[in-house]
Design a protein around this motif. Sequence first.
Motif, PDB file in Angstrom:
ATOM      1  N   GLY A 133      -0.231 105.880 -52.726  1.00 42.35           N
ATOM      2  CA  GLY A 133       0.970 105.148 -52.345  1.00 42.35           C
ATOM      3  C   GLY A 133       0.695 103.720 -51.923  1.00 42.35           C
ATOM      4  N   TYR A 134      -0.526 103.458 -51.445  1.00 42.54           N
ATOM      5  CA  TYR A 134      -0.879 102.117 -50.989  1.00 42.54           C
ATOM      6  C   TYR A 134      -1.891 101.436 -51.905  1.00 42.54           C
ATOM      7  N   ALA A 135      -2.649 102.204 -52.652  1.00 42.91           N
ATOM      8  CA  ALA A 135      -3.724 101.623 -53.474  1.00 42.91           C
ATOM      9  C   ALA A 135      -3.730 102.282 -54.846  1.00 42.91           C
ATOM     10  N   SER A 136      -2.598 102.220 -55.526  1.00 44.43           N
ATOM     11  CA  SER A 136      -2.460 102.901 -56.811  1.00 44.43           C
ATOM     12  C   SER A 136      -3.399 102.334 -57.869  1.00 44.43           C
ATOM     13  N   HIS A 137      -3.826 101.074 -57.727  1.00 47.93           N
ATOM     14  CA  HIS A 137      -4.689 100.466 -58.734  1.00 47.93           C
ATOM     15  C   HIS A 137      -6.152 100.900 -58.586  1.00 47.93           C
ATOM     16  N   GLU A 138      -6.483 101.637 -57.525  1.00 45.28           N
ATOM     17  CA  GLU A 138      -7.845 102.163 -57.365  1.00 45.28           C
ATOM     18  C   GLU A 138      -7.969 103.467 -58.167  1.00 45.28           C
ATOM     19  N   LYS A 139      -7.644 103.385 -59.439  1.00 41.66           N
ATOM     20  CA  LYS A 139      -7.545 104.598 -60.258  1.00 41.66           C
ATOM     21  C   LYS A 139      -8.886 105.305 -60.405  1.00 41.66           C
ATOM     22  N   PRO A 151      -5.235  97.686 -44.723  1.00 40.08           N
ATOM     23  CA  PRO A 151      -4.802  97.855 -43.324  1.00 40.08           C
ATOM     24  C   PRO A 151      -3.522  98.665 -43.184  1.00 40.08           C
ATOM     25  N   GLN A 152      -2.574  98.471 -44.113  1.00 39.48           N
ATOM     26  CA  GLN A 152      -1.315  99.214 -44.007  1.00 39.48           C
ATOM     27  C   GLN A 152      -1.547 100.713 -44.188  1.00 39.48           C
ATOM     28  N   LEU A 153      -2.459 101.068 -45.091  1.00 36.99           N
ATOM     29  CA  LEU A 153      -2.801 102.482 -45.287  1.00 36.99           C
ATOM     30  C   LEU A 153      -3.446 103.050 -44.036  1.00 36.99           C
ATOM     31  N   LYS A 154      -4.376 102.306 -43.448  1.00 37.84           N
ATOM     32  CA  LYS A 154      -5.067 102.787 -42.251  1.00 37.84           C
ATOM     33  C   LYS A 154      -4.102 102.947 -41.083  1.00 37.84           C
TER      34      LYS A 154
END
Length: 225
Positions: free
Chosen positions: A64-70, A124-127
């Motif tokens: 949801g926060y880092a979708s490009h880290e596929k 940071p938003q994910l953490k």
Amino acid sequence: MRLQILRLLRLLTLGVVLAGLLSGCGYNTFQTGDEAIKSAWSEVLNQYQRRADLVPNLVGTVKGYASHEKDVLTQVTQARAQVGAIQATPELVNDPAAFAKFQQAQAGLSSALSRLLVVTENYPQLKADAGFRDLQAQLEGTENRITVARNRYIKAVEIYNVSVRSFPNNLTAMIFGYTVKPNFSVDNEKAISTAPKVDFAAPAPATPPAARPAPAGPGSPAASY
């Protein structure tokens, strides 16, 4: 009738003698050790399953926060699938090749989760997400439980294997087919528990703050009214 009673007494005597011999030669020790291993192994599987159950929610939250880290997300999903593909039956502890395959799959998931947690440090938003923090705490707690369960299993197998190899127990072991059981290897534990380094692209340069006008001093045009 008397002959039958004598035969029965002989059989009972033979049974008592045989039971004494088996007890003295480690047979009962093998039974106790085998049950201890089964109990410890069940707890190991329980904690590994607990970790596997956390993976889908963890991956979904990170996505949801880092979708490009596929790549990292895919590696975790694939590692979990490899773990789930292994039938962790009680018989697995008697098969060194199957046990090694199981250990390799669990190590692969540990490594993939380490990479995933490294990636999350850059968001940071994910953490700050309460759901992610809760999942991370559960994962850390589960990893600690896995360590405890593995240590208990390692100790149980160590005690059992020593019994199987020791004289005169080893003679009983050969007669009844008891052999040493495979154990967790610690050769690569340090590498597994150390989070791998992940290289990211150089961050974009920070936007310089907008230039502010110099404060008006005496004699400057802005100071004249």
